[in-house]
Design a protein around this motif. Structure first.
Motif, mmCIF file in Angstrom:
data_model
loop_
_atom_site.group_PDB
_atom_site.id
_atom_site.type_symbol
_atom_site.label_atom_id
_atom_site.label_comp_id
_atom_site.label_asym_id
_atom_site.label_seq_id
_atom_site.Cartn_x
_atom_site.Cartn_y
_atom_site.Cartn_z
ATOM 1 N N GLU A 85 -55.874 35.375 -57.576
ATOM 2 C CA GLU A 85 -56.207 36.243 -56.427
ATOM 3 C C GLU A 85 -57.720 36.287 -56.205
ATOM 4 O O GLU A 85 -58.200 36.206 -55.071
ATOM 5 C CB GLU A 85 -55.701 37.674 -56.670
ATOM 6 C CG GLU A 85 -54.234 37.894 -56.380
ATOM 7 C CD GLU A 85 -53.877 37.892 -54.891
ATOM 8 O OE1 GLU A 85 -54.628 38.448 -54.074
ATOM 9 O OE2 GLU A 85 -52.827 37.324 -54.556
ATOM 10 N N LYS A 145 -59.999 34.091 -57.133
ATOM 11 C CA LYS A 145 -60.488 32.785 -56.670
ATOM 12 C C LYS A 145 -60.210 32.610 -55.172
ATOM 13 O O LYS A 145 -61.066 32.160 -54.400
ATOM 14 C CB LYS A 145 -59.815 31.671 -57.484
ATOM 15 C CG LYS A 145 -60.381 30.308 -57.179
ATOM 16 C CD LYS A 145 -59.816 29.255 -58.084
ATOM 17 C CE LYS A 145 -60.455 27.920 -57.696
ATOM 18 N NZ LYS A 145 -59.890 26.802 -58.401
ATOM 19 N N ASP A 146 -58.996 32.999 -54.780
ATOM 20 C CA ASP A 146 -58.596 32.851 -53.385
ATOM 21 C C ASP A 146 -59.474 33.718 -52.475
ATOM 22 O O ASP A 146 -59.934 33.263 -51.421
ATOM 23 C CB ASP A 146 -57.123 33.268 -53.255
ATOM 24 C CG ASP A 146 -56.540 32.937 -51.901
ATOM 25 O OD1 ASP A 146 -56.575 31.752 -51.539
ATOM 26 O OD2 ASP A 146 -56.071 33.859 -51.216
ATOM 27 N N LYS A 160 -62.993 32.278 -52.220
ATOM 28 C CA LYS A 160 -63.017 31.059 -51.400
ATOM 29 C C LYS A 160 -62.928 31.372 -49.899
ATOM 30 O O LYS A 160 -63.562 30.706 -49.079
ATOM 31 C CB LYS A 160 -61.849 30.165 -51.835
ATOM 32 C CG LYS A 160 -61.836 28.811 -51.178
ATOM 33 C CD LYS A 160 -60.874 27.872 -51.863
ATOM 34 C CE LYS A 160 -60.749 26.594 -51.044
ATOM 35 N NZ LYS A 160 -59.472 25.949 -51.239
ATOM 36 N N HIS A 161 -62.135 32.397 -49.560
ATOM 37 C CA HIS A 161 -61.834 32.582 -48.135
ATOM 38 C C HIS A 161 -62.484 33.792 -47.480
ATOM 39 O O HIS A 161 -62.318 34.000 -46.279
ATOM 40 C CB HIS A 161 -60.311 32.681 -47.940
ATOM 41 C CG HIS A 161 -59.590 31.429 -48.330
ATOM 42 N ND1 HIS A 161 -58.725 31.370 -49.392
ATOM 43 C CD2 HIS A 161 -59.635 30.183 -47.804
ATOM 44 C CE1 HIS A 161 -58.254 30.135 -49.497
ATOM 45 N NE2 HIS A 161 -58.791 29.401 -48.547
ATOM 46 N N GLN A 169 -49.997 32.782 -53.270
ATOM 47 C CA GLN A 169 -50.797 33.826 -52.595
ATOM 48 C C GLN A 169 -50.871 33.620 -51.082
ATOM 49 O O GLN A 169 -51.373 34.480 -50.364
ATOM 50 C CB GLN A 169 -52.204 33.948 -53.214
ATOM 51 C CG GLN A 169 -53.166 32.866 -52.857
ATOM 52 C CD GLN A 169 -53.026 31.646 -53.768
ATOM 53 O OE1 GLN A 169 -52.090 31.542 -54.551
ATOM 54 N NE2 GLN A 169 -53.951 30.711 -53.645
ATOM 55 N N ASN A 170 -50.334 32.482 -50.607
ATOM 56 C CA ASN A 170 -50.287 32.273 -49.158
ATOM 57 C C ASN A 170 -49.052 32.896 -48.516
ATOM 58 O O ASN A 170 -48.887 32.840 -47.296
ATOM 59 C CB ASN A 170 -50.329 30.770 -48.842
ATOM 60 C CG ASN A 170 -51.593 30.150 -49.376
ATOM 61 O OD1 ASN A 170 -52.681 30.700 -49.184
ATOM 62 N ND2 ASN A 170 -51.482 29.053 -50.096
ATOM 63 N N GLY A 186 -53.426 37.470 -51.365
ATOM 64 C CA GLY A 186 -54.261 36.615 -50.546
ATOM 65 C C GLY A 186 -54.735 37.316 -49.278
ATOM 66 O O GLY A 186 -55.110 38.496 -49.291
#
Ligand code: NAD
Length: 472
Positions: free
Chosen positions: A77, A79-80, A83-84, A410-411, A427
């Protein structure tokens, strides 16, 4: 290490400090929030041995299972989000209809403000930290209330969060339902609750008093349907893993199986082999199988099992128990009636009842006649029958030919429907849950609306008629 429950006036003081700080936190940039998430990640990684220790103390959870189901998902979670986050926070332009020529519009994501996160005991680390990650990413201040039933993990969360965040940004309030009630009386701007449907209703009522939004991550009875076309060996292994991980104390564990009368015996054999493969011939000796959280739940589970057996249920696998250790063996029960005790409420333990059907067509009406489940699983190789089952039922989420793992992507939004929950996270969905989508329209030089201002002369009426004809 453990901090005592906060005195009521301290709870209010903490809340006021979080409220006072929310405007500052709201204005933080994506880079600033990412820096906080990086710090949180470092602290989690540094505390990994202590996290394992706490979970072992709380309910003898195996170290590898802690890594897999408590630490790994929150690192994913983080990391996601890192990243976004720049993209998630960017205002989203939307189309302008012809009738609104001269304007431009966008959705601006702003934090809900000061939010409350209430966590359960069953994945006491993951289900506390994952919503915190989403709420931090969205720029909120918050109180995290861990479960009192896992005191070692609650104390660890208190220390870990205290190392990373100032108390006026993320505060951990320990204690039991009394502290939770005190928190619920405060005007938080979002209530994020993970736990039982019963307490979920209490949270929803409290939030309604403040007209605050809620996310309710609740439970329920999640069915697993085994079609005749399923490969029984892999089906059994996936059912056993999803059911008995965490000692069956998983909100999305398959709660009961539905299989055709013709395939039941072969499925039971395959389940027996899978249990022995994973936990050995004497499961009690396995270091990988954890215990029931407390005596109350142990008594509840053994009571349900005994009542079902009295009612004609047949224990095919397991059934052994030890009250002193709060141990219940992985147990499979056949000849279970829809009105048996094991079918009356969410099991939330290592007992797996099997119900049979003559024809697959009976299954969807059986499921839809009950509360909407948090998860629904189907095993089989007939795509048409699988699509029909999805179309004829509803559930918070579904894994086909597996159990539990839709949670791990997580998507996908994770959440329930109706009695199994309201709203979702993970996510981007977590970021959205803790954000308010603010509609912002900017008026440019051309103002199409000025031609319909009062006084409503004939010219205005004509203009409006024309607009109606063109734009509707
Ligand atoms: P619970 O509802 O008993 O407790 C959850 C939290 O609510 C705890 O922090 C507790 O302090 C607080 N609480 C308990 N009684 C309260 C009261 N009267 N007033 C105010 N607060 C109160 O749930 P639990 O036993 O910790 O967890 C088990 C349940 O949670 C199961 O039903 C399970 O399916 C569900 N669950 C759902 C998810 C999900 O993601 N949907 C995840 C895990 C567990």
């Amino acid at each position: 290490m453990a901090s005592p429950a906060l005195a009521p006036d301290r709870i209010l003081e903490v809340f006021r400090a979080l409220q006072a700080n929310r405007a500052t936190v709201k204005r933080t940039s994506a880079s600033q929030r990412i820096a906080k998430l990086e710090k949180l990640r470092e602290a989690i990684q540094a505390h990994e041995p202590k996290i394992r220790e706490a979970l072992a103390k709380d309910f003898r959870k195996a170290a590898t299972e802690v890594d897999l189901t408590e630490v790994f998902p929150v690192l994913v979670e983080i990391k996601d989000a890192i990243k976004h986050l720049h993209r998630w926070m960017r205002p989203q332009r939307v189309d302008t209809p012809m009738s609104m020529l001269g304007t431009s519009s966008e959705i601006v994501y702003e934090p809900k403000g000061c939010v409350l996160i209430i966590a359960p005991w069953n994945y006491p680390f993951q289900l506390a930290i994952a919503p915190v990650i989403a709420a931090v990413a969205a720029g909120n201040t918050m109180v995290l209330k861990p479960s009192e039933l896992t005191p070692a993990t609650a104390a660890l969360l208190h220390d870990l969060i205290g190392e990373v965040f100032a108390e006026n940004e993320v505060a951990v309030v320990q204690g039991d339902a009394v502290e939770t009630q005190k928190l619920l009386a405060l005007p938080f701007e979002h209530f994020f609750f993970t736990g039982s449907t019963k307490v979920g209703r209490i949270v929803a009522e409290a939030a309604a008093k403040h007209l605050a939004s809620t996310t309710l991550e609740l439970g329920g009875k999640s069915p697993a349907i085994v079609d005749d076309s399923a490969d029984l060996k892999s089906t059994a292994r996936r059912l056993v893993w999803g059911k008995f991980v965490n000692g069956g104390q998983t909100c999305i564990a398959p709660d009961y199986i539905m299989v055709s009368e013709a395939k039941q015996a072969a499925l039971v054999d395959a389940l027996r082999v899978a249990i022995t493969d994973m936990y050995g011939a004497d499961v009690k000796q396995s270091a990988d199988f954890c215990r029931i959280i407390n005596s109350r739940n142990y008594d509840r589970l053994t009571g349900m099992l005994d009542a079902t057996v009295k009612d004609g249920g047949k224990v095919e696998i397991g059934g052994e128990r030890d009250a002193g250790e709060r141990y219940i063996a992985p147990t499979v029960v056949t000849n279970v009636k829809p009105e048996s005790a094991l079918m009356a409420e969410e099991i939330f333990g290592p007992i797996l009842p099997i119900l049979t059907f003559k024809n697959l067509d009976e299954v969807a009406p059986f499921i839809t006649a009950r509360d909407k489940p948090l998860a629904l699983y189907m095993f089989g190789n007939d795509e048409r029958r699988i699509d029909d089952m999805i179309a004829n039922t509803t559930a918070g989420g579904t894994s086909i030919n597996n159990t539990v793992i839709h949670f791990a992507n997580q998507n996908l939004p994770f959440g329930g429907v109706g009695p199994s929950g309201l709203g979702s996270y993970h996510g981007y969905y977590g970021f959205k849950t803790f954000s308010h989508e603010r509609a912002v329209l900017r008026q440019g030089r051309i103002d199409a609306f000025k031609s319909v201002y009062p006084p409503y002369t004939e010219k205005v009426q004509k203009m409006f008629k024309w607009m109606k004809r063109i734009f509707t």
